[in-house]
Design an enzyme around this catalytic site. Structure first.
Site, mmCIF file in Angstrom:
data_model
loop_
_atom_site.group_PDB
_atom_site.id
_atom_site.type_symbol
_atom_site.label_atom_id
_atom_site.label_comp_id
_atom_site.label_asym_id
_atom_site.label_seq_id
_atom_site.Cartn_x
_atom_site.Cartn_y
_atom_site.Cartn_z
ATOM 1 N N ARG A 60 0.828 -1.205 0.000
ATOM 2 C CA ARG A 60 0.000 0.000 0.000
ATOM 3 C C ARG A 60 0.863 1.257 0.000
ATOM 4 O O ARG A 60 0.639 2.196 -0.768
ATOM 5 C CB ARG A 60 -0.941 -0.029 1.223
ATOM 6 C CG ARG A 60 -2.133 0.894 1.096
ATOM 7 C CD ARG A 60 -1.888 2.276 1.649
ATOM 8 N NE ARG A 60 -1.544 2.247 3.070
ATOM 9 C CZ ARG A 60 -1.014 3.256 3.717
ATOM 10 N NH1 ARG A 60 -0.731 4.403 3.081
ATOM 11 N NH2 ARG A 60 -0.712 3.147 4.997
ATOM 12 N N HIS A 102 2.631 3.506 14.090
ATOM 13 C CA HIS A 102 2.939 3.602 12.664
ATOM 14 C C HIS A 102 4.050 4.647 12.570
ATOM 15 O O HIS A 102 3.810 5.834 12.739
ATOM 16 C CB HIS A 102 1.673 4.047 11.912
ATOM 17 C CG HIS A 102 1.880 4.272 10.440
ATOM 18 N ND1 HIS A 102 1.523 3.331 9.500
ATOM 19 C CD2 HIS A 102 2.384 5.312 9.752
ATOM 20 C CE1 HIS A 102 1.805 3.789 8.285
ATOM 21 N NE2 HIS A 102 2.335 4.993 8.411
ATOM 22 N N HIS A 122 7.497 6.456 10.822
ATOM 23 C CA HIS A 122 8.261 6.729 9.601
ATOM 24 C C HIS A 122 9.719 6.980 9.970
ATOM 25 O O HIS A 122 10.026 7.507 11.041
ATOM 26 C CB HIS A 122 7.660 7.927 8.857
ATOM 27 C CG HIS A 122 6.474 7.540 8.033
ATOM 28 N ND1 HIS A 122 6.258 7.977 6.751
ATOM 29 C CD2 HIS A 122 5.433 6.712 8.304
ATOM 30 C CE1 HIS A 122 5.132 7.460 6.276
ATOM 31 N NE2 HIS A 122 4.610 6.694 7.205
ATOM 32 N N CYS A 145 4.813 9.516 2.670
ATOM 33 C CA CYS A 145 3.531 10.181 2.415
ATOM 34 C C CYS A 145 3.666 11.155 1.259
ATOM 35 O O CYS A 145 4.564 11.994 1.251
ATOM 36 C CB CYS A 145 3.095 10.915 3.672
ATOM 37 S SG CYS A 145 1.556 11.801 3.458
#
Lengths: 321, 321
Positions: free
Chosen positions: B16, B218, B220, B251
């Site tokens: 994804r 989550h 990064h 993103c």
């Protein structure tokens, strides 16, 4: 959190680490330009060259010219690396520009000792005796014990904490026998085998056994755990680290060509400063030096922060918006 | 160390995350091949597609074909992402292959909400009411509260822990008001602003205030602290993480194009397994899937471990030597 130090001292090893594995020769002037840019970041200590055999490390054939050429800045300690009396002789010629000290260096893994130093551990100890004597004859203090491959080895596998501690012990015994006043125990994760719990265990045992010694960590980010391992070191009170701008470097004799080398100095500085631990380094100036290092080395360096950009820049934009 | 979990559940988001920012279109068959390779690693949960507007995320225009095409493996939960009722409709067509659940999603930063969701926070809450109603009408449970930009924002700067907790609180209130049984609070460091102490502080406050909820992270790796932040989460007992194979992704609306995205799954697995925390994932199979992801995406991914190689391989060689 009480063990977190309030300040850390980072030794910038980007020049020494980066140029030793450059794929194409880097002009001497470019090496000097990077050292001068790093001097301007506030880095307290910069390792500027490696006086090693040009046959084994061709990237440092011009070490003498580099050390003669950079512009020393007040308050910055410049260091160099060497492994034997010939290297020491070359460094001695620059005793006005370099902070000279000797190390008792052993590898926790015999297999790595053979690959990196071209000697077995017993041979290494014998060679250390000669090197220590050469330093003492030259009036250069031997103040550090350094253990390579302290957390694992690509050639021999895991290194048990007891083996790492035994390696420190052997080196400390040799230092004592030869009358060296050791001030620091440097533990190197030369091939990126450590994890945070292993760092805590080994550093904990070393600190307990030699409470009067400072401990420094030389960590590689070979497998992505480098900054987490640095954090584990900070939690154990470690206040001295080696790092390389951009994450430049990597050991040429470790058997994983292309893997990241040292942890990136700018990521270590970000980690520390965001948690209120002073480094004395201007992070934006260091990031700019990282981009210069990429131009000089002609390749993209592994540092994520060179891509992500400093938080200071985003904070300033957010305030202005 | 008692808070370290004995096992963690990692949601693999490489497909994804990775395909949403691919520079050139990736053939549907290649996307499916990567999902199938990831299924074979033992990953318990894989997010396979994003049902978002093809105008905003062209890389996922073929989400329906991808979800129709992969080979589901017993014991693996396949999930997808959507932000509105149209996305839910598309996902519902695959309810036999996907594990469907809804989230109450808010951003701790209003500026990011505007960029990523195209609404201010008040508008976002209103939109969430509609989305929740659509899920309830479709019989899809809304079980998660998700806070984006929970640790900082490229557009608005630092996010204070109190603001992150307030965002959780707003979403929990909305969930309660609409009769959703929330099971998990997901905190996202969408733009890589967190540090280990900030993770500990925010996770600690969230766990204290909502002790019945699982917390997932989550993270990064935008600035290189991602794995250190995951370690901080583990220390706080967090046992659910999102990650992306190879560190694929990032993103598209965060304002730092080219920066690393999600933490690399294989580095998180290495971190956990080396410390005795079970992931259920075969690390060597995952590293192979990471190399496949690089071929499919046509670029080198940021994961250091893809370059450094698994310790298992070096251990086997050392035993054989």
């Amino acid at each position: 959190m009480s063990d977190l130090p309030r300040a850390v001292r980072i030794t910038e090893e980007g020049p020494r680490e980066g140029f030793q594995i450059a794929a194409t020769p880097v002009p001497t002037q470019d090496k000097i330009a990077l050292i001068d840019a790093l001097s301007a970041t506030g880095a307290p200590r910069i390792q500027v060259a490696s006086f090693v055999s040009p046959k084994r490390v061709p990237g440092w054939a011009d070490a003498d010219a580099v050390v003669a050429g950079f512009a020393p800045r007040a308050g910055v300690a410049y260091t160099a690396l060497w492994f034997n009396a010939q290297g020491l002789d070359r460094a001695m010629a620059f005793k006005d520009r370099l902070t000279l000290y000797g190390s008792v260096t052993v590898a926790a893994s015999e297999a790595f000792s053979l690959k990196n130093l071209n000697r077995d551990r017993a041979g290494q100890i014998a060679a250390q005796r000669e090197t220590i004597a050469a330093h003492q004859a030259a009036g250069v203090p031997v103040t550090r014990v350094s253990v390579q491959a302290a957390f694992g080895c690509n050639f021999s596998g895991d290194v048990a904490p007891a083996r790492a501690v035994a390696a420190v012990s052997e080196a400390m015994a040799l230092a004592e026998e030869t009358g060296c006043a050791i001030e620091k125990i440097a533990l190197a994760d030369t091939m990126g085998w450590a994890n945070p719990l292993l760092i805590e265990r080994v550093v904990g045992e070393v600190r307990s056994r030699w409470p009067g010694q400072a401990v420094s960590l030389h960590l590689h980010d070979t497998r992505g755990l480098g900054i987490a391992n640095a954090m584990a070191g900070l939690r154990m009170g470690v206040a001295e680290f080696d790092a390389a701008v951009g994450g430049a470097g990597g050991c040429p004799f470790a058997g994983h060509a292309g893997a990241p080398g040292n942890i990136a100095t700018e990521e270590l500085v970000l980690l520390c400063e965001e948690m209120g631990i002073a480094t004395g380094i201007d992070l934006d100036a260091l990031i700019a030096a990282g981009h210069l290092a990429e131009r000089v080395l002609g390749r993209t360096l592994p540092s994520a922060l060179l891509r992500g950009g400093s938080l200071a820049g985003f904070r300033a934009k957010a305030r202005a918006a």
